[in-house]
Write a protein that holds these residues in place. Sequence first.
Motif, mmCIF file in Angstrom:
data_model
loop_
_atom_site.group_PDB
_atom_site.id
_atom_site.type_symbol
_atom_site.label_atom_id
_atom_site.label_comp_id
_atom_site.label_asym_id
_atom_site.label_seq_id
_atom_site.Cartn_x
_atom_site.Cartn_y
_atom_site.Cartn_z
ATOM 1 N N LYS A 1 0.940 -1.255 0.458
ATOM 2 C CA LYS A 1 -0.023 0.243 -0.122
ATOM 3 C C LYS A 1 0.931 1.193 0.255
ATOM 4 O O LYS A 1 0.354 2.196 -0.444
ATOM 5 C CB LYS A 1 -1.225 0.330 1.307
ATOM 6 N N ALA A 2 2.005 1.389 0.787
ATOM 7 C CA ALA A 2 2.692 2.438 0.967
ATOM 8 C C ALA A 2 3.544 2.296 -0.839
ATOM 9 O O ALA A 2 3.544 4.229 -1.057
ATOM 10 C CB ALA A 2 3.762 2.166 2.031
ATOM 11 N N ARG A 3 4.266 1.479 -1.160
ATOM 12 C CA ARG A 3 4.958 1.099 -2.668
ATOM 13 C C ARG A 3 3.785 2.403 -3.509
ATOM 14 O O ARG A 3 3.284 2.925 -4.385
ATOM 15 C CB ARG A 3 5.581 0.724 -3.248
ATOM 16 N N ALA A 4 2.476 1.475 -3.413
ATOM 17 C CA ALA A 4 1.411 2.819 -4.449
ATOM 18 C C ALA A 4 1.408 3.747 -4.180
ATOM 19 O O ALA A 4 1.305 4.473 -4.906
ATOM 20 C CB ALA A 4 -0.007 1.303 -4.224
ATOM 21 N N THR A 5 1.255 4.043 -2.927
ATOM 22 C CA THR A 5 1.283 5.608 -3.212
ATOM 23 C C THR A 5 1.996 6.543 -3.135
ATOM 24 O O THR A 5 1.180 7.103 -3.995
ATOM 25 C CB THR A 5 0.774 5.771 -0.986
ATOM 26 N N ILE A 6 3.099 6.539 -3.277
ATOM 27 C CA ILE A 6 4.586 6.970 -4.018
ATOM 28 C C ILE A 6 4.499 6.601 -5.073
ATOM 29 O O ILE A 6 4.710 7.258 -5.825
ATOM 30 C CB ILE A 6 5.888 5.710 -3.462
ATOM 31 N N GLY A 7 4.129 5.667 -5.834
ATOM 32 C CA GLY A 7 3.742 5.506 -6.743
ATOM 33 C C GLY A 7 3.201 6.443 -7.797
ATOM 34 O O GLY A 7 3.032 6.585 -9.138
ATOM 35 N N LEU A 8 1.955 6.196 -6.945
ATOM 36 C CA LEU A 8 0.636 7.484 -8.056
ATOM 37 C C LEU A 8 0.479 8.929 -7.517
ATOM 38 O O LEU A 8 -0.310 9.549 -7.871
ATOM 39 C CB LEU A 8 -0.954 6.788 -7.368
ATOM 40 N N CYS A 9 1.501 8.943 -6.712
ATOM 41 C CA CYS A 9 1.794 10.796 -6.228
ATOM 42 C C CYS A 9 3.414 10.912 -6.898
ATOM 43 O O CYS A 9 3.607 12.300 -6.245
ATOM 44 C CB CYS A 9 1.918 11.175 -4.776
ATOM 45 N N ILE A 10 3.702 11.061 -8.057
ATOM 46 C CA ILE A 10 4.327 11.511 -8.886
ATOM 47 C C ILE A 10 4.219 11.758 -10.222
ATOM 48 O O ILE A 10 3.341 10.887 -10.970
ATOM 49 C CB ILE A 10 5.985 10.182 -8.472
ATOM 50 N N GLU A 11 4.934 12.006 -11.085
ATOM 51 C CA GLU A 11 5.029 12.067 -11.956
ATOM 52 C C GLU A 11 5.384 11.971 -13.026
ATOM 53 O O GLU A 11 6.318 10.894 -12.751
ATOM 54 C CB GLU A 11 5.215 14.372 -12.352
ATOM 55 N N ASP A 12 4.967 11.161 -14.378
ATOM 56 C CA ASP A 12 5.459 10.520 -15.366
ATOM 57 C C ASP A 12 6.589 10.551 -15.269
ATOM 58 O O ASP A 12 7.652 9.182 -15.939
ATOM 59 C CB ASP A 12 4.995 10.833 -16.547
ATOM 60 N N ASN A 13 7.813 11.427 -15.360
ATOM 61 C CA ASN A 13 9.210 11.903 -15.009
ATOM 62 C C ASN A 13 9.838 10.689 -14.727
ATOM 63 O O ASN A 13 10.963 11.005 -14.456
ATOM 64 C CB ASN A 13 9.651 12.885 -16.143
ATOM 65 N N GLN A 14 9.435 10.905 -13.396
ATOM 66 C CA GLN A 14 9.930 10.165 -11.979
ATOM 67 C C GLN A 14 9.423 9.180 -11.966
ATOM 68 O O GLN A 14 10.166 8.545 -11.318
ATOM 69 C CB GLN A 14 8.538 10.769 -10.992
ATOM 70 N N THR A 15 8.465 7.913 -12.679
ATOM 71 C CA THR A 15 8.441 6.229 -12.576
ATOM 72 C C THR A 15 9.528 5.901 -13.042
ATOM 73 O O THR A 15 9.734 4.831 -11.682
ATOM 74 C CB THR A 15 7.337 5.930 -13.582
ATOM 75 N N SER A 16 10.648 5.845 -14.008
ATOM 76 C CA SER A 16 11.731 5.309 -13.937
ATOM 77 C C SER A 16 12.954 5.110 -12.576
ATOM 78 O O SER A 16 13.348 4.071 -12.940
ATOM 79 C CB SER A 16 12.113 5.957 -14.992
#
Length: 429
Positions: free
Chosen positions: A55-70
Amino acid sequence: MADQPRFSLPKLNNQNYQSWKFKIEMLLIRDELWHVISQPKPEPVTAAWTKADLKARATIGLCIEDNQTSLIRNCTNAQDAWKALKDYHDKVSDVYLLKKLTRLELGENGDMEQHLQQFTDLLQRIADAGEAIPVKWQVAMLLCSLPDTYDPLTTALEQRPRDELTLDLVKSKLLAEAEKRRERNGTASVSGEKALRTEFRKRVSVLLADGVKAEAIGSGQGSIVGVNGAGDTVEIVLRDVLFVPKLTSGLISVSTLASKDFHVVFTDNRCEIRNQRGEVSAVATRRGNLYGLCTPEQAMISVQSQHTVNCQHTWHRRLGHRDPDVIRVISANGHAEGMKLIDCGLKTICRCCLEGKMARAPFKKQVARGSKERLDIVHTDLSGPMISTPSGNKYFLILIDDFTRMAFLYLLKAKSEAASKIKRFCTVL
């Protein structure tokens, strides 16, 4: 379980890491997930910990812009994702941050809230790097970043005792001063460049092109100076103008112009606003991705660019704005060697000459006095302290009787002597 309140959190980009980190930390604490990041991984791993980590990892991943996902794509748990983002955004050296802090300046019409936010973020990033700046230095740096018009407030703050001069106090005083200036300027400004009289009514929200809402604190009407299709200066009256302090420039709505029966014609580099009769009421030129209204100064520069090398207007400026008739005589009679005068066909008036020949009414040679007798009106000035005279006098008092024009000068060791000197002046006169 009751529904928890929803929050609109800004996504992480390359500019907002410090504020994003704090808000996400608060969000994870609220959802009882922060322990999977702040505490080491348990041994053995429990099902509850695995669920919280996902849940914490999903929260972090959903709260960043597309250019930060890498940055976190290959991270297998929330703690690694959090550390990867921290390592990337905190890689700037403390020397660079300190240099950026010392160069931070507030413009004359800048946003004080945004300036203080940038200042606070830089302080926090420097502190996170292990280089905390003393409070008195923080206050000094903040005051140095202000424009000269804040000098009276800065001087007043510097007179406070050292234990009272905290960063929070300075911030509150600056925000209060900025609000006062915004209220004063709000009655005469839309973009900080053109004066528009506004009346403060019910506050409304304005939706900008990027989807952000800005608050309008006033509305009214006013006028700005533009240029019509013939190049003449015209006064453009604008009604129902909204004053939005957060906007750095004035914007005119094309849809509003169309609703007022105006026609707006766009080309590659030019925009024309035409009235109901088809006349060009105003002209705008393209500047980047926007069109800016032409001003008389821009129109004059545009016209001057059309003059030829040997036209009468060019020679008029070369010869120090000489009379055009005299220039034609010089050219016709051959009084100037190598001078060629060619009519460019443009009939314009030199604005510099018009402004230079403007004259004010002369001063009156004799001014009627308001005094009818001695001591009726006395002009006085008390000045000092200055460098002490050999007798120890640091002040001087000058008294001039308006009726007789007699002047008396007294040297004083202290200001308290002024009263006795004035009595002496009245006795002597």
